[in-house]
Scaffold this motif. Structure first.
Motif, PDB file in Angstrom:
ATOM      1  N   UNK A 220      -0.401  19.419 -58.447  1.00 54.42           N
ATOM      2  CA  UNK A 220       0.300  18.135 -58.536  1.00 54.42           C
ATOM      3  C   UNK A 220       1.420  18.064 -57.506  1.00 54.42           C
ATOM      4  N   UNK A 221       2.236  19.111 -57.418  1.00 56.53           N
ATOM      5  CA  UNK A 221       3.363  19.090 -56.476  1.00 56.53           C
ATOM      6  C   UNK A 221       2.864  18.997 -55.043  1.00 56.53           C
ATOM      7  N   UNK A 222       1.774  19.697 -54.721  1.00 59.82           N
ATOM      8  CA  UNK A 222       1.217  19.614 -53.374  1.00 59.82           C
ATOM      9  C   UNK A 222       0.683  18.214 -53.084  1.00 59.82           C
ATOM     10  N   UNK A 223       0.076  17.578 -54.086  1.00 59.92           N
ATOM     11  CA  UNK A 223      -0.466  16.228 -53.894  1.00 59.92           C
ATOM     12  C   UNK A 223       0.644  15.223 -53.627  1.00 59.92           C
ATOM     13  N   UNK A 224       1.721  15.279 -54.416  1.00 54.45           N
ATOM     14  CA  UNK A 224       2.847  14.362 -54.207  1.00 54.45           C
ATOM     15  C   UNK A 224       3.501  14.624 -52.860  1.00 54.45           C
ATOM     16  N   UNK A 225       3.683  15.891 -52.543  1.00 56.93           N
ATOM     17  CA  UNK A 225       4.342  16.250 -51.281  1.00 56.93           C
ATOM     18  C   UNK A 225       3.549  15.764 -50.077  1.00 56.93           C
ATOM     19  N   UNK A 226       2.226  15.977 -50.105  1.00 61.76           N
ATOM     20  CA  UNK A 226       1.394  15.568 -48.980  1.00 61.76           C
ATOM     21  C   UNK A 226       1.222  14.060 -48.916  1.00 61.76           C
ATOM     22  N   UNK A 227       1.137  13.407 -50.075  1.00 60.30           N
ATOM     23  CA  UNK A 227       0.911  11.963 -50.105  1.00 60.30           C
ATOM     24  C   UNK A 227       2.144  11.190 -49.666  1.00 60.30           C
ATOM     25  N   UNK A 228       3.320  11.603 -50.176  1.00 60.14           N
ATOM     26  CA  UNK A 228       4.562  10.891 -49.879  1.00 60.14           C
ATOM     27  C   UNK A 228       5.376  11.537 -48.767  1.00 60.14           C
ATOM     28  N   UNK A 229       4.932  12.713 -48.286  1.00 61.20           N
ATOM     29  CA  UNK A 229       5.755  13.463 -47.336  1.00 61.20           C
ATOM     30  C   UNK A 229       7.115  13.765 -47.968  1.00 61.20           C
ATOM     31  N   UNK A 230       7.070  14.181 -49.249  1.00 65.81           N
ATOM     32  CA  UNK A 230       8.293  14.331 -50.048  1.00 65.81           C
ATOM     33  C   UNK A 230       8.220  15.625 -50.855  1.00 65.81           C
ATOM     34  N   UNK A 231       8.591  16.771 -50.262  1.00 65.48           N
ATOM     35  CA  UNK A 231       8.443  18.061 -50.962  1.00 65.48           C
ATOM     36  C   UNK A 231       9.347  18.214 -52.180  1.00 65.48           C
ATOM     37  N   UNK A 232      10.590  17.757 -52.104  1.00 68.12           N
ATOM     38  CA  UNK A 232      11.481  17.869 -53.258  1.00 68.12           C
ATOM     39  C   UNK A 232      10.951  17.075 -54.441  1.00 68.12           C
TER      40      UNK A 232
END
Length: 584
Positions: A220-232
């Motif tokens: 999930x965290x990788x998906x959000x980070x890659x989709x939004x360019x938002x790691x935090x």
């Protein structure tokens, strides 16, 4: 015969030999004593260090290794790489379908659609709906695509297991839905796809339930980070929405996954925020009451949005028709709205950007709030595949921008820029719909690159979330779960009661003994597949300490017995395990 050779060196006298031996013995004893004086403290220190390590550090290290955390960390890297490239492929596939009818792979869908004939705008979503409905009807159990709510259910009830076939089908249907113009978001499907990849990979290893949940959160965290360019935001979203707790042991793997996915996204997409943010500044601290009022306004928009989603879903299924007809009709209605408001097509990031840039008049902003709400409600009720995050951001940007226009006209001397209000609105509506105030705040930070409005954003988001929770009591995800009879928002005890089965604590009868049948037709009974919740209710209702477990084929044949004390012990152990996982 030759004589034996004699030693030419004369032997020492007996007295001298004894003196030499005594001297050597004395020297070696002294040397040993000297060495012992140096070595003994070293040995003592080493023994003390070993004892300390064995008593304190050793226990922690053994616990760390027993849960196979090094393997979990390594899998987090592998999962993040796979999810990041899957997210990139997902976006590329949407662009490829858009290219067929819009002539562009960019997110400027409204601009491209404005140059098309009206019949094309109506026809393409209709065809997309027919295709999606046909595939749902023939290939997906339950005839619906899966999204974030299903990831929450997998974490809570199914030991983090997600059927890879359903995950891939859901992603494929989302690509068709978004690519042909359905008013849905792409982030929810990417989250589910990332979770599917994580669940599939972790099935190859015999991991503990806690480690499996951690790896699911990594997807999930990788998906959000890659989709939004938002790691935090990826890390916080995984903990806030999926795990529903913040545990140190889960933190490191999710951070590893989120950072790795962000690096991949930066390499291929560049280090740029998803939206272009205009210059803004908070003019005066007297403006904070306006920010609070914006929070109230965004809460009302979020509540109306969620209620309409619920009502439209309920109404649509009162009409009996083939599923492909239902989705095709939904596509026709969305296309008809898009003829007048092409900004409702797809994820709507171009219209959101226009709202941030103060390029939309007040009447159009208010009209788009209504049009996007209707188009999204129709799309989801008719079973198009997609998420709600992008529509929530869209509605928040339109609401905030409209609020900013009104505020600047009423108090021109102290009101901030319209773009600032649009940013605040994005966070407030999205956080209210998702039920994730912290991660949504960070997503808005990282999407817009605007970190200077921290206090204003937190105030607006908290008020909006507080009001929407007070009225609705749950986020949209938990409403979707509630429709399936899963009320997981009530606490971990509910998920445990649904997850544990009678087979987990029953005592089976001896298979070699004579069959035992229920003699009293009114006697209580359970099945091995019944939930712990049903068993506890049956114990409470009957007052029995032991209930027969019967065969599903013959409900008079006893295959085991369920003891009340064993049921309670199972429940208590699961509660303790959940508490330990949340705090280590």
């Amino acid at each position: 015969m030759s004589k034996p050779r004699q030693n030419s060196k004369p032997a020492a006298p007996a007295g001298e030999a004894g003196d030499v031996e005594d001297s050597a013995t004395s020297w070696s004893a002294g040397a040993r004593n000297a060495i012992n004086r140096w070595v003994h403290p070293i040995r003592s220190a080493a023994a003390a260090t070993h004892a300390l390590a064995d008593s304190r550090f050793g226990v922690n290290i053994r616990d760390f290794l027993s849960d196979r955390q090094p393997l979990v960390w390594g899998l987090a890297v592998v999962i993040s790489l796979l999810v990041a490239y899957a997210a990139l492929g997902f976006r590329w596939a949407i662009g490829a379908i858009q290219l067929l009818w819009l002539g562009t792979t960019s997110e400027r869908v409204a601009t491209a659609a404005a140059n098309l004939d009206s019949w094309v705008i109506v026809l393409v979503p209709t065809i997309g709906g027919v295709i999606v409905g046909f595939l749902l009807q023939h290939f997906i159990p339950g005839q619906r695509a899966h999204s974030v709510a299903d990831v929450i259910e997998a974490r809570a009830l199914h030991n983090s297991y997600i059927d890879p076939k359903i995950g891939l089908y859901s992603a494929f249907l989302s690509v068709i839905s978004i690519g042909t113009g359905a008013s849905v978001g792409r982030e929810g499907p990417i989250v589910h796809l990332g979770s599917t990849i994580a669940a599939t990979l972790e099935n190859l290893f015999k991991l503990s339930p806690g480690a499996r949940r951690t790896l699911l959160a990594c997807g999930v965290s990788a998906a959000i980070s890659a989709s939004f360019n938002a790691p935090l935001a990826g890390v916080l979203f995984a903990h806030e929405v999926i795990l529903t707790h913040y545990a140190f042991r889960a933190l490191v793997p999710t951070v590893i996954a989120s950072v790795t996915a962000a690096v991949v996204a930066h390499i291929h997409l560049g280090d740029f925020p998803a939206f272009t943010v205009p210059e803004y500044s908070i003019t005066s601290y007297w403006e904070f009451p306006a920010f609070a009022l914006l929070g109230v306004t965004c809460a009302l928009v979020a509540i109306i949005f969620e209620v309409l989603l619920m009502a439209t879903d309920r109404i649509s299924w009162r009409f009996e028709m083939p599923l492909w007809v239902r989705t095709g009709l939904g596509g026709f209605l969305v296309g008809s709205i898009a003829v007048f408001f092409p900004q409702v097509l797809g994820v709507g990031y171009d219209a959101t950007n226009d709202a941030l840039q103060r390029e939309l008049p007040l009447i159009l902003l208010l009209s788009l709030i209504v049009a996007k709400t209707a188009a999204t409600a129709i799309s989801l009720a008719c079973r198009f595949a997609g998420g709600i995050f992008s529509p929530a951001l869209y509605l928040g940007a339109m609401t905030g921008s409209a609020f900013g226009l009104i505020a600047s006209s009423v108090f021109p001397e102290i009101s901030s820029s319209q773009g600032l209000y649009a940013i605040l609105g994005m966070g407030a509506v999205a956080a209210s719909v998702l039920g994730a105030p912290l991660s949504t705040t960070l997503i808005v930070f990282e999407l817009t690159g605007g970190y200077a409005m921290t206090i204003a954003l937190l105030l607006t988001v908290s008020i909006a979330v507080g009001i929407s929770q007070a009225v609705l009591g749950h986020s949209l995800f938990y409403w979707q779960l509630g429709r399936r009879g899963l009320f997981l928002k009530e606490g971990p005890h509910k998920s445990i009661q649904h997850r544990q089965r009678v087979s987990d604590f029953m005592t089976p009868v001896d298979p070699t003994a004579d069959p035992v049948h229920l003699e009293d037709s009114d006697a209580p009974w359970l099945m091995a597949t019944d939930t712990l919740e049903r068993a506890l209710r049956e114990f409470d209702h009957t007052g029995a300490s032991r209930i027969a477990v019967v065969s599903p084929q013959d409900q008079t044949l006893v295959i085991g017995y369920a003891e009340r004390i064993n049921a309670l012990n199972t429940f208590n152990k699961a509660l303790i395990a959940a508490a330990v996982e949340e705090h280590r």
